[in-house]
Write a protein that holds these residues in place. Structure first.
Motif, PDB file in Angstrom:
ATOM      1  N   VAL A 104       0.523  -1.256  -0.069  1.00 53.50           N
ATOM      2  CA  VAL A 104       0.077   0.199  -0.081  1.00 53.50           C
ATOM      3  C   VAL A 104       1.259   1.364   0.291  1.00 53.50           C
ATOM      4  O   VAL A 104       1.986   1.430   0.869  1.00 53.50           O
ATOM      5  CB  VAL A 104      -0.787  -0.038   1.412  1.00 53.50           C
ATOM      6  N   LEU A 105       0.575   2.210  -0.428  1.00 53.90           N
ATOM      7  CA  LEU A 105       1.283   3.445  -1.209  1.00 53.90           C
ATOM      8  C   LEU A 105       1.235   4.308  -0.098  1.00 53.90           C
ATOM      9  O   LEU A 105      -0.210   3.945   0.766  1.00 53.90           O
ATOM     10  CB  LEU A 105       1.102   4.299  -2.432  1.00 53.90           C
ATOM     11  N   ARG A 106       1.064   5.069   0.061  1.00 53.81           N
ATOM     12  CA  ARG A 106       0.893   6.199   1.229  1.00 53.81           C
ATOM     13  C   ARG A 106      -0.319   6.604   0.554  1.00 53.81           C
ATOM     14  O   ARG A 106      -1.139   7.674   1.755  1.00 53.81           O
ATOM     15  CB  ARG A 106       2.052   8.091   1.410  1.00 53.81           C
ATOM     16  N   THR A 107      -0.185   6.967  -0.882  1.00 55.15           N
ATOM     17  CA  THR A 107      -1.662   7.464  -0.720  1.00 55.15           C
ATOM     18  C   THR A 107      -2.625   6.849  -1.147  1.00 55.15           C
ATOM     19  O   THR A 107      -3.928   6.971  -1.473  1.00 55.15           O
ATOM     20  CB  THR A 107      -1.209   7.595  -2.624  1.00 55.15           C
ATOM     21  N   GLY A 108      -2.389   5.126  -0.676  1.00 47.28           N
ATOM     22  CA  GLY A 108      -3.494   4.385  -0.878  1.00 47.28           C
ATOM     23  C   GLY A 108      -3.809   3.403  -1.525  1.00 47.28           C
ATOM     24  O   GLY A 108      -4.786   2.334  -1.682  1.00 47.28           O
ATOM     25  N   LYS A 147      -2.491  -3.716   6.971  1.00 51.89           N
ATOM     26  CA  LYS A 147      -2.163  -2.344   5.828  1.00 51.89           C
ATOM     27  C   LYS A 147      -3.349  -2.065   4.390  1.00 51.89           C
ATOM     28  O   LYS A 147      -4.261  -1.847   4.065  1.00 51.89           O
ATOM     29  CB  LYS A 147      -1.087  -2.480   4.982  1.00 51.89           C
ATOM     30  N   PRO A 148      -3.333  -3.623   4.068  1.00 53.51           N
ATOM     31  CA  PRO A 148      -4.155  -3.496   2.611  1.00 53.51           C
ATOM     32  C   PRO A 148      -5.279  -3.249   3.040  1.00 53.51           C
ATOM     33  O   PRO A 148      -6.191  -3.215   2.086  1.00 53.51           O
ATOM     34  CB  PRO A 148      -3.623  -4.541   1.873  1.00 53.51           C
ATOM     35  N   LEU A 149      -6.040  -4.032   3.962  1.00 52.14           N
ATOM     36  CA  LEU A 149      -7.292  -3.599   4.556  1.00 52.14           C
ATOM     37  C   LEU A 149      -7.380  -2.716   5.531  1.00 52.14           C
ATOM     38  O   LEU A 149      -8.768  -2.633   5.783  1.00 52.14           O
ATOM     39  CB  LEU A 149      -7.416  -5.455   5.339  1.00 52.14           C
TER      40      LEU A 149
END
Lengths: 126, 142
Positions: free
Chosen positions: A73-77, B127-129
């Motif tokens: 996941v990047l800082r931008t989401g 983190k992805p969730l």
């Protein structure tokens, strides 16, 4: 084609026909995604091919299959797919396309929680 | 005393002896491979349960870009800080941390150690969730 280095280093076959055959599932996909960006992995099985050298830039001679191993996941989401070359163990990260297989993306995202190395019940008390 | 640098208020007789220090860059001996984390400045001992290659801080999971291909070869001259980017799972179920070099962008996969901070590990895996809108959209398209 906004990135000149990427367009230059792609194989001539991809430039000529605008399609590539997935190294894993054999699906023929167009190199340009629906939103105009350039595709670098199969939207169905998310597998890629090692044709770009990410350390030195330019094309790579490996041509090994690259399997998706993780979601970053990047800082931008935004989500990135981390690929690993099965031949030379090179790691790359590529942005997720809009038409990528959401089932495989979600499966990779929750994969660590399916087999935790320690019991996750203790975190319920925190 | 001219030419002695910083003036010292203590006289020679009352000055305490120099404390013993471990030579960190030498070979062998205690503390030969100990390092101070570049992320949180924790002093980390090389002995890690479950692995022979301690390559990241057990507290904040930061690493240093010193190896190129083989673990421990010390062939990379980047020396950049490597942050934990994501969590990957081997086919046998073992968790791997994907590190990302802040200086040169190189990625590397490292096994977790037995004394890694479990809370930080789970935070990384979740983190992805964290952004529920993405997960919501994904589940709607299934």
């Amino acid at each position: 084609m906004s990135h000149p280095k990427k367009a230059h280093s792609s194989t001539s076959h991809t430039v000529l026909t605008g399609t590539f055959v997935c190294a894993w599932c054999g699906l023929t996909v167009s190199a340009a995604a629906g939103d105009g960006t350039r595709r670098n992995h199969c939207p169905s099985c998310l597998h890629s091919q090692h044709v770009l050298d990410h350390v030195e830039g330019g094309s790579s001679d490996c041509h090994g299959r690259m399997s998706p191993i993780s979601i970053a996941v990047l800082r931008t989401g935004d989500w990135m797919v981390v690929h690993r070359c099965v031949r030379c163990d090179e790691l790359t990260s590529n942005p997720v396309c809009a038409d990528d297989n959401q089932l495989i993306l979600m499966r990779m995202a929750v994969r660590p929680l399916a087999q935790p190395p320690f019991p996750l019940e203790v975190f319920g008390e925190l | 005393m001219p030419g002695r640098g910083r003036p010292n208020r203590r006289t020679r007789s009352t000055r305490r002896p120099q404390r013993s220090k471990d030579v960190l860059h030498g070979r062998g001996g205690r503390g030969a491979n100990a390092f101070r984390c570049v992320g949180c400045r924790t002093e980390v001992s090389p002995e890690a349960p479950g692995t022979t290659h301690r390559n990241h801080c057990p507290n904040c999971l930061s690493s240093l870009h010193v190896d190129r291909r083989v673990p421990g070869d010390r062939a990379a001259d980047c020396r950049g800080r490597m942050e934990a980017l994501s969590m990957s799972v081997r086919p046998d179920g073992e968790w791997m941390i994907i590190h990302h070099c802040v200086a040169c962008g190189e990625l590397s996969a490292n096994r977790i150690a037995g004394d890694d901070n479990a809370l930080v590990l789970v935070r990384l895996a979740l983190k992805p969730l964290r952004d529920t809108s993405i997960a919501h959209r994904v589940l709607l398209t299934l």
